[in-house]
Enzyme design. Structure first.
Site, PDB file in Angstrom:
ATOM      1  N   TYR A  96      34.675  47.620  39.887  1.00 41.80           N
ATOM      2  CA  TYR A  96      35.880  46.843  39.551  1.00 41.80           C
ATOM      3  C   TYR A  96      35.798  45.445  40.162  1.00 41.80           C
ATOM      4  O   TYR A  96      35.806  45.276  41.383  1.00 41.80           O
ATOM      5  CB  TYR A  96      37.099  47.580  40.078  1.00 41.80           C
ATOM      6  CG  TYR A  96      38.408  47.174  39.444  1.00 41.80           C
ATOM      7  CD1 TYR A  96      38.932  47.923  38.388  1.00 41.80           C
ATOM      8  CD2 TYR A  96      39.136  46.086  39.892  1.00 41.80           C
ATOM      9  CE1 TYR A  96      40.138  47.579  37.808  1.00 41.80           C
ATOM     10  CE2 TYR A  96      40.344  45.736  39.304  1.00 41.80           C
ATOM     11  CZ  TYR A  96      40.837  46.490  38.263  1.00 41.80           C
ATOM     12  OH  TYR A  96      42.036  46.137  37.690  1.00 41.80           O
TER      13      TYR A  96
ATOM     14  N   TYR B  36      38.736  41.325  30.817  1.00 37.93           N
ATOM     15  CA  TYR B  36      39.516  42.135  31.752  1.00 37.93           C
ATOM     16  C   TYR B  36      40.358  43.132  30.988  1.00 37.93           C
ATOM     17  O   TYR B  36      41.376  42.784  30.407  1.00 37.93           O
ATOM     18  CB  TYR B  36      40.390  41.196  32.587  1.00 37.93           C
ATOM     19  CG  TYR B  36      41.385  41.859  33.491  1.00 37.93           C
ATOM     20  CD1 TYR B  36      41.003  42.302  34.760  1.00 37.93           C
ATOM     21  CD2 TYR B  36      42.703  42.011  33.114  1.00 37.93           C
ATOM     22  CE1 TYR B  36      41.928  42.889  35.610  1.00 37.93           C
ATOM     23  CE2 TYR B  36      43.638  42.591  33.960  1.00 37.93           C
ATOM     24  CZ  TYR B  36      43.235  43.024  35.208  1.00 37.93           C
ATOM     25  OH  TYR B  36      44.146  43.605  36.039  1.00 37.93           O
TER      26      TYR B  36
END
Ligand SMILES: [Zn+2]
Lengths: 147, 390
Positions: free
Chosen positions: B290, B340
């Site tokens: 992440y 994203y």
């Protein structure tokens, strides 16, 4: 003015009222004596609900800081510095505020609270180098850059 | 490994992945994005949408709930659904929960999706979105401290102070991931950058520059979770869910005297995750970590055990995370360069790598992948998956 007016909750209102009187207090557990902040009902160490306020030295050390180059909230003028302080009175507790030193903070340096009165209802907690003396309310939040 | 856990390892599989294009303005609702991604994932798996009996997502008030998406696709009798409140830290918990539901027999075919108009509607970076509701906000927002780039910059500075991590380390990570994105047709940003480009990019919140921050993106991504047995009979090679873990972490409210801003919830979670899979960091062939910000990857490389504590910066600078290094990381370009989609696109990329269909960016011989969520800085929890080829 403040960029954002905090909404006091039922746990935090008495703390903010004390800040308005320039008192820096944390909760102390009646069961084990552990200090805690921010305000909440239960001691995370012993789960006792009984506690009392204890006034402590408004001091800590700089854990980190950032220089903000965009207004992350309406009404703010960049650049502005936010500092993250490890509170001396409460192990493992970090608090935030705007930086009021006339130079950038240094990691590990000792700092003290500089109260910033917004109005009758609200006073905020800023930070400045511990060795500074003089009137805490005369200089505005510093605009420093480490660039 | 816990004796109480039902026989979970490798019982479920990801059978398909689906995407919408990643853009700066989708021009459509998050409901539309969600439906498109769900249908694409079902198609990829070679299933019919009528086979779907579970839906799951995570969101912070900015996406379409399963109770909207189900009826919109004519799915009126779902056996299981999950509308998980939360940001990136729960992104992998959603797929873990779906795998658990499938392993337990509560559902057979669950589509996990994330739809987000993070550029044109709800910008995570601090504008166009209300101040989050949390008791801690009152101690932060009055000082103009409210957005993820600020919070991560704060933790990154602590890491720099304690371990000597440098801007050049963050920069090398951004450069490497952009090079990966150059080989990814889906990526929003494909023009290669240099370390000088990184250093010249404007400040956002020192120590973060623009190129430390992920792309706010409009788009959706979905994955199909079903039983391993069923996945074997479908169109695509199955990718097994070997481990799924979530939780962990401490917060400033815990009163832990050893609280250290340079350690994330991943440090507590990683041993449980690896034990569940019966694997260790040395078994991971590719990692999709992440990367809401450059620093997020560096701290996770440490907390998931790929290098020593404090060595994440030099590890990246050594080229270890490049495609030809020992641990290729964010082979799709990550949030920094692909787009994203709040964790779901990391899982989908791991699936692609393990199926061997990642095209020019394929890591040769990738058999085991780690994919991770926001490591628990903003909420005291994280989640992660270990996936593998059968
Ligand atoms: Zn106690």
């Amino acid at each position: 003015m403040a960029a954002y007016r905090p909404a006091f909750d039922r746990d935090s209102r008495p703390w903010w009222e004390r800040v308005g009187r320039r008192e820096f207090a944390v909760q102390e557990c009646d069961g084990c004596g552990a200090a805690r902040f921010p305000a909440r009902a239960f001691c995370p160490a012993c789960r006792t609900e009984a506690w009392h306020w204890r006034e402590v030295e408004p001091e800590g050390v700089v854990e980190s800081w950032i220089v903000n180059h965009q207004p992350f909230m309406p009404g703010l003028a960049e650049p502005y510095v936010v500092v993250m302080v490890r509170l001396a009175a409460v192990p493992g507790c970090f608090v935030y505020g705007n930086w009021r030193g006339d130079r950038p903070p240094e990691p590990g340096e000792r700092v003290r609270v500089a109260y910033r009165r917004i109005d009758e209802e609200l006073t905020l907690v800023d930070w400045e180098p511990a060795e500074d003396d003089g009137n805490l309310d005369t200089h505005p939040a510093r605009r420093t850059s480490s660039r | 490994m816990s004796k109480r856990l039902l026989d979970f390892r490798d019982r479920t599989a990801i059978a398909g992945v689906g995407y919408t294009p990643f853009t700066k303005d989708s021009g459509v609702s998050t409901l539309t994005l969600a439906c498109r991604a769900v249908l694409a994932a079902v198609e990829d798996a070679g299933l019919s949408v009528d086979d779907v009996d579970g839906l799951a997502t995570h969101r912070v008030g900015d996406s379409a709930a399963p109770t909207l998406v189900g009826p919109a696709l004519g799915l009126t009798d779902l056996a299981w659904h999950l509308d998980q409140f939360g940001g990136g830290s729960v992104s992998h918990a959603v797929v873990g929960q779906a795998a658990l539901a499938v392993a337990a027999g509560m559902a057979e075919t669950v589509v996990c999706y994330r739809a987000i108009n993070a550029r044109s509607e709800f910008r995570m970076g601090g504008t166009g979105r209300g101040v989050p509701v949390s008791p801690e906000v009152q101690y932060q927002a009055p000082y103009g401290y409210v957005a993820p780039p600020q919070q991560y910059a704060m933790y990154a500075r602590a890491h720099m102070s304690k371990y000597g991590t440098k801007a050049e380390h963050f920069g090398q990570l951004a450069v490497t991931q952009r090079a990966n994105a150059a080989k990814n047709p889906r990526a929003l940003m494909r023009t290669p950058i240099t370390l000088d480009d990184y250093l010249a990019s404007r400040w956002i919140a020192e120590p973060f520059r623009l190129l430390d921050c992920c792309l706010e993106t409009d788009g959706a991504c979905a994955v199909v979770v079903t039983t391993a047995e069923r996945a074997r009979s479908l169109r695509r090679p199955p990718v097994l869910v070997s481990a799924a873990a979530w939780g962990g972490g401490t917060s400033h409210l815990s009163g832990d005297p050893s609280a250290d801003p340079t350690v994330t919830a991943a440090a507590a979670l990683a041993p449980r995750l690896y034990a569940q899979a019966g694997l260790g960091p040395g078994d991971i062939d590719v990692a999709e970590l992440y990367d809401c910000f450059t620093y997020s990857v560096i701290v996770q490389l440490e907390d998931y055990g790929f290098c020593g504590k404090g060595e994440g910066g030099p590890y990246v600078a050594s080229g270890a995370t490049a495609p030809d290094g020992p641990l290729p990381v964010n082979t799709h370009g990550g949030f920094l360069s692909e787009g994203y989609v709040h964790g779901m696109n990391h899982i989908a990329e791991a699936v692609s790598q393990l199926r061997g269909d990642a095209g020019d960016r394929q890591v040769v011989g990738a058999e085991v992948a780690l994919s991770t969520a926001q490591p628990g800085y903003i909420l005291p929890a994280t989640s992660a998956l270990i996936l593998r080829r059968p």
